[in-house]
Scaffold this active site. Structure first.
Site, PDB file in Angstrom:
ATOM      1  N   ASP A  60     -23.516  32.146  25.413  1.00 45.02           N
ATOM      2  CA  ASP A  60     -22.930  30.808  25.255  1.00 45.02           C
ATOM      3  C   ASP A  60     -23.519  30.121  24.027  1.00 45.02           C
ATOM      4  OD1 ASP A  60     -21.435  28.437  26.783  1.00 45.02           O
ATOM      5  OD2 ASP A  60     -23.284  27.646  25.893  1.00 45.02           O
ATOM      6  N   TYR A 105     -24.686  24.161  17.502  1.00 46.59           N
ATOM      7  CA  TYR A 105     -26.016  24.775  17.643  1.00 46.59           C
ATOM      8  C   TYR A 105     -26.490  25.373  16.314  1.00 46.59           C
ATOM      9  CZ  TYR A 105     -24.921  24.597  22.701  1.00 46.59           C
ATOM     10  OH  TYR A 105     -24.559  24.209  23.961  1.00 46.59           O
ATOM     11  N   LYS A 108     -17.841  26.513  21.041  1.00 51.25           N
ATOM     12  CA  LYS A 108     -17.288  25.186  21.357  1.00 51.25           C
ATOM     13  C   LYS A 108     -16.939  24.432  20.071  1.00 51.25           C
ATOM     14  CE  LYS A 108     -20.708  25.233  25.103  1.00 51.25           C
ATOM     15  NZ  LYS A 108     -21.977  25.761  24.582  1.00 51.25           N
ATOM     16  N   HIS A 123     -16.267  20.639  23.291  1.00 50.43           N
ATOM     17  CA  HIS A 123     -17.674  20.456  23.675  1.00 50.43           C
ATOM     18  C   HIS A 123     -17.907  19.200  24.532  1.00 50.43           C
ATOM     19  CE1 HIS A 123     -21.896  21.783  22.164  1.00 50.43           C
ATOM     20  NE2 HIS A 123     -21.981  21.252  23.355  1.00 50.43           N
TER      21      HIS A 123
END
Ligand code: NAD
Length: 276
Positions: free
Chosen positions: A46, A51, A76, A109
């Site tokens: 994930d 990120y 996402k 997200h």
């Protein structure tokens, strides 16, 4: 390879129930974490554009020795990329960084309601699935009202809703709202970002089964039919977090952990009020 449960999704696809989370993991560390996880038997990772580690995740996937297509990869669309054209562009950019032609799951997200764009963004994800950029599409941090709106307007039901969920914040109402639409619930910060690992109730359950507190909590998610994505970058912990298929919690354990639920137990932002 460890036999692992798969969870059926409402579009006919399936997701491995336990995956590796990689939030707050820089690219070089993500390469090693993903590689270690694949060697330990994980087949689900994930990540998210925000990120900043999709390049590292992609490199880890290629280094893990698992044939492409056998690992379930989620990413996402970040809030600033909401909007129809923007979200499609963001999905393409994620694929490029990951080095993949398609992800298994693409999520919005956060609903970021103050932007007023999550419905258009959902329409873009529906198109992304048609175009083959994502095998499945879903949402994250959606409150029941957001879910109602996108399903009502498009008729397309997300496969899952990834929300903050751990023994101290069990999200019973949100889980019921998801289930009413046939949407699976996926737990983020499943270990309460590590804060739950010293809880005495968890310690008791863990001791009884001869497992670690992290394993007891991850098993609690599994036994509650949740999809769970614990994060670690430490090889021994990555392996530990996947060794949860040889035991199950009993009714006493589940009752003891149910009592830890706390309406004030949220760690992250509230999806209705978050201004990002
Ligand atoms: P988590 O609850 O998985 O806790 C991770 C922390 O727990 C680690 O950093 C480590 O300190 C500790 N830990 C992990 N395994 C351990 C072990 N076996 N023994 C001892 N300590 C251990 O926290 P998280 O990273 O916030 O959540 C997991 C994943 O969920 C993220 O990596 C990300 O993929 C996802 N997530 C999504 C959202 C979202 O908005 N959709 C938000 C937060 C997290």
């Amino acid at each position: 390879m460890t036999e692992q449960p798969l969870v059926a999704l409402n579009d006919g696809n399936a997701i491995p129930q336990v995956g590796l989370g990689v939030w707050q993991t820089p690219n070089d560390v993500a390469v090693e974490a993903v590689k270690t996880a694949l060697e330990a038997g994980y087949r689900h990772v994930d990540t998210a554009a925000i990120y900043g580690n999709e390049d590292g995740v992609g490199e880890g996937l290629r280094a893990g020795g698992v044939p492409p297509g056998e690992v379930f990869v989620t990413t996402k669309v970040w809030n600033e990329d909401q909007g129809y054209d923007e979200a499609l562009r963001a999905a393409q950019a994620s694929l490029k960084r990951l080095g993949l032609e398609q992800v298994d799951l693409l999520l919005i997200h956060w609903p970021s309601p103050w932007r007023g764009k999550y419905l258009e963004t959902w329409k873009a994800l529906v198109q992304a699935q048609k175009d083959g950029l994502a095998r499945s599409i879903g949402v994250s941090n959606f409150e029941p009202e957001h879910l109602e709106r996108i399903v009502g307007e498009t008729g397309v039901v997300p496969v899952l809703n990834q929300i903050e969920l751990h023994p101290r914040f069990q999200q019973k109402a949100a889980r019921a709202a998801n289930a009413a639409h046939g949407v699976r619930t996926e737990s983020w910060s499943p270990l309460g970002q590590g804060r739950l690992l010293t809880d005495p109730v968890i310690a008791n359950v863990a001791r009884k089964h001869g497992v670690t507190p992290a394993q007891a909590i991850i098993r609690w998610h599994v036994d509650n039919d949740l999809i769970v994505i614990p994060k670690s970058v430490t090889p021994s912990r990555i392996r530990e977090n996947f060794e949860v298929f040889g035991f199950r919690l009993d009714a006493d354990d589940l009752a003891a952990i149910a009592a830890l639920d706390d309406p004030e137990g949220r760690i992250g932002a509230h999806p209705l009020h978050a201004k990002f």
